[in-house]
Motif scaffolding. Structure first.
Motif, PDB file in Angstrom:
ATOM      1  N   TYR A 143      43.841 -45.108  20.357  1.00  0.00           N
ATOM      2  CA  TYR A 143      44.461 -45.318  21.645  1.00  0.00           C
ATOM      3  C   TYR A 143      45.750 -44.505  21.730  1.00  0.00           C
ATOM      4  N   ALA A 144      46.064 -44.069  22.942  1.00  0.00           N
ATOM      5  CA  ALA A 144      47.358 -43.424  23.173  1.00  0.00           C
ATOM      6  C   ALA A 144      47.672 -43.473  24.660  1.00  0.00           C
ATOM      7  N   ASP A 145      48.934 -43.643  24.972  1.00  0.00           N
ATOM      8  CA  ASP A 145      49.383 -43.485  26.350  1.00  0.00           C
ATOM      9  C   ASP A 145      49.570 -41.998  26.585  1.00  0.00           C
ATOM     10  N   LEU A 146      49.017 -41.490  27.677  1.00  0.00           N
ATOM     11  CA  LEU A 146      49.115 -40.065  27.983  1.00  0.00           C
ATOM     12  C   LEU A 146      50.170 -39.859  29.064  1.00  0.00           C
ATOM     13  N   PRO A 147      51.314 -39.301  28.703  1.00  0.00           N
ATOM     14  CA  PRO A 147      52.338 -39.018  29.715  1.00  0.00           C
ATOM     15  C   PRO A 147      51.900 -37.808  30.561  1.00  0.00           C
ATOM     16  N   MET A 148      51.205 -38.075  31.657  1.00  0.00           N
ATOM     17  CA  MET A 148      50.563 -37.021  32.444  1.00  0.00           C
ATOM     18  C   MET A 148      51.552 -36.010  33.020  1.00  0.00           C
ATOM     19  N   GLU A 149      52.830 -36.370  33.115  1.00  0.00           N
ATOM     20  CA  GLU A 149      53.820 -35.413  33.622  1.00  0.00           C
ATOM     21  C   GLU A 149      53.974 -34.209  32.687  1.00  0.00           C
ATOM     22  N   GLU A 150      53.522 -34.351  31.429  1.00  0.00           N
ATOM     23  CA  GLU A 150      53.598 -33.227  30.486  1.00  0.00           C
ATOM     24  C   GLU A 150      52.665 -32.082  30.857  1.00  0.00           C
ATOM     25  N   VAL A 151      51.595 -32.376  31.585  1.00  0.00           N
ATOM     26  CA  VAL A 151      50.643 -31.318  31.940  1.00  0.00           C
ATOM     27  C   VAL A 151      51.322 -30.245  32.790  1.00  0.00           C
ATOM     28  N   PRO A 152      51.898 -30.570  33.951  1.00  0.00           N
ATOM     29  CA  PRO A 152      52.564 -29.501  34.723  1.00  0.00           C
ATOM     30  C   PRO A 152      53.821 -28.958  34.039  1.00  0.00           C
ATOM     31  N   GLN A 153      54.544 -29.818  33.311  1.00  0.00           N
ATOM     32  CA  GLN A 153      55.747 -29.343  32.620  1.00  0.00           C
ATOM     33  C   GLN A 153      55.404 -28.286  31.580  1.00  0.00           C
ATOM     34  N   SER A 154      54.320 -28.493  30.852  1.00  0.00           N
ATOM     35  CA  SER A 154      53.953 -27.554  29.785  1.00  0.00           C
ATOM     36  C   SER A 154      53.561 -26.189  30.332  1.00  0.00           C
ATOM     37  N   LYS A 155      53.133 -26.143  31.583  1.00  0.00           N
ATOM     38  CA  LYS A 155      52.729 -24.864  32.180  1.00  0.00           C
ATOM     39  C   LYS A 155      53.912 -23.948  32.440  1.00  0.00           C
ATOM     40  N   MET A 156      55.128 -24.475  32.313  1.00  0.00           N
ATOM     41  CA  MET A 156      56.307 -23.627  32.464  1.00  0.00           C
ATOM     42  C   MET A 156      56.435 -22.644  31.313  1.00  0.00           C
ATOM     43  N   GLU A 157      55.849 -22.959  30.162  1.00  0.00           N
ATOM     44  CA  GLU A 157      55.896 -22.056  29.007  1.00  0.00           C
ATOM     45  C   GLU A 157      54.939 -20.887  29.182  1.00  0.00           C
ATOM     46  N   MET A 158      53.691 -21.200  29.558  1.00  0.00           N
ATOM     47  CA  MET A 158      52.665 -20.178  29.740  1.00  0.00           C
ATOM     48  C   MET A 158      51.509 -20.824  30.463  1.00  0.00           C
ATOM     49  N   ASP A 159      51.079 -20.240  31.553  1.00  0.00           N
ATOM     50  CA  ASP A 159      49.981 -20.794  32.336  1.00  0.00           C
ATOM     51  C   ASP A 159      48.851 -19.778  32.370  1.00  0.00           C
ATOM     52  N   ALA A 160      47.824 -20.029  31.580  1.00  0.00           N
ATOM     53  CA  ALA A 160      46.725 -19.070  31.420  1.00  0.00           C
ATOM     54  C   ALA A 160      45.959 -18.804  32.711  1.00  0.00           C
ATOM     55  N   ILE A 161      45.985 -19.731  33.653  1.00  0.00           N
ATOM     56  CA  ILE A 161      45.300 -19.489  34.922  1.00  0.00           C
ATOM     57  C   ILE A 161      46.291 -19.328  36.073  1.00  0.00           C
ATOM     58  N   GLY A 162      47.557 -19.328  35.757  1.00  0.00           N
ATOM     59  CA  GLY A 162      48.604 -19.164  36.769  1.00  0.00           C
ATOM     60  C   GLY A 162      49.260 -17.810  36.636  1.00  0.00           C
ATOM     61  N   HIS A 163      50.551 -17.819  36.363  1.00  0.00           N
ATOM     62  CA  HIS A 163      51.325 -16.591  36.365  1.00  0.00           C
ATOM     63  C   HIS A 163      50.988 -15.638  35.216  1.00  0.00           C
ATOM     64  N   TYR A 164      50.223 -16.063  34.214  1.00  0.00           N
ATOM     65  CA  TYR A 164      49.804 -15.164  33.140  1.00  0.00           C
ATOM     66  C   TYR A 164      48.367 -14.684  33.310  1.00  0.00           C
ATOM     67  N   SER A 165      47.675 -15.079  34.349  1.00  0.00           N
ATOM     68  CA  SER A 165      46.232 -14.838  34.442  1.00  0.00           C
ATOM     69  C   SER A 165      45.852 -13.423  34.848  1.00  0.00           C
ATOM     70  N   ARG A 166      46.753 -12.661  35.411  1.00  0.00           N
ATOM     71  CA  ARG A 166      46.507 -11.285  35.836  1.00  0.00           C
ATOM     72  C   ARG A 166      45.301 -11.158  36.773  1.00  0.00           C
ATOM     73  N   PRO A 167      45.329 -11.856  37.922  1.00  0.00           N
ATOM     74  CA  PRO A 167      44.208 -11.766  38.857  1.00  0.00           C
ATOM     75  C   PRO A 167      44.011 -10.362  39.426  1.00  0.00           C
ATOM     76  N   ASP A 168      45.019  -9.506  39.271  1.00  0.00           N
ATOM     77  CA  ASP A 168      44.861  -8.113  39.719  1.00  0.00           C
ATOM     78  C   ASP A 168      43.931  -7.329  38.802  1.00  0.00           C
ATOM     79  N   VAL A 169      43.700  -7.834  37.597  1.00  0.00           N
ATOM     80  CA  VAL A 169      42.867  -7.135  36.607  1.00  0.00           C
ATOM     81  C   VAL A 169      41.624  -7.944  36.240  1.00  0.00           C
ATOM     82  N   LEU A 170      41.769  -9.265  36.165  1.00  0.00           N
ATOM     83  CA  LEU A 170      40.692 -10.117  35.674  1.00  0.00           C
ATOM     84  C   LEU A 170      40.243 -11.119  36.724  1.00  0.00           C
ATOM     85  N   ASP A 171      38.934 -11.378  36.764  1.00  0.00           N
ATOM     86  CA  ASP A 171      38.385 -12.346  37.685  1.00  0.00           C
ATOM     87  C   ASP A 171      37.166 -12.973  37.045  1.00  0.00           C
TER      88      ASP A 171
END
Length: 133
Positions: free
Chosen positions: A99-127
């Motif tokens: 069992y574990a409590d999942l602090p769901m606020e960590e999901v969007p917070q962690s994307k500030m480091e690197m977001d593989a489908i966001g600002h690091y995804s390079r949609p201009d090159v990859l799709d």
């Protein structure tokens, strides 16, 4: 299956559940990587399989079964947060419920480091095109 993972990330998953039989230390490194890569909570549900679990009287593989170690799969179930840290340590050689409590606020917070489908995804090159049928 990296592309399948990316397809899941693009759908916005927050919890990644993986039932499997990988009971090696390398798999623990892999699940931490996937948690970081996808910014997800990774629930690793590893099986416990003992040699005695095989129904020898109903299988035609007695020689193969005889060669197995007593512990065929040792488990290793655990929960990892989106930063790659254990919320629960891997459980080895025993059947239990974790069992574990999942602090769901960590999901969007962690994307500030690197977001593989966001600002690091390079949609201009990859799709990635996924057949959702």
């Amino acid at each position: 299956m990296p592309l399948a993972r990316v397809a899941l990330y693009q759908k916005g998953i927050s919890i990644y559940i993986s039932p499997n039989t990988n009971d090696n230390p390398e798999w623990q490194d892999t699940i931490k990587h996937i948690a970081i890569e996808g910014h997800v909570f990774f629930i690793n549900s590893d099986m416990i399989i003992n040699k005695s679990d095989y129904p020898v009287d109903r299988l035609h593989a007695n020689e193969e079964i005889a060669k197995l170690d007593d512990h065929v799969c040792r488990g290793g179930s655990c929960i990892v947060d989106p930063y790659g840290h254990y919320l629960t340590q891997p459980v080895w050689d025993q059947k239990t419920i974790i069992y574990a409590d999942l602090p769901m606020e960590e999901v969007p917070q962690s994307k500030m480091e690197m977001d593989a489908i966001g600002h690091y995804s390079r949609p201009d090159v990859l799709d990635l095109h996924v057949n959702d049928k």
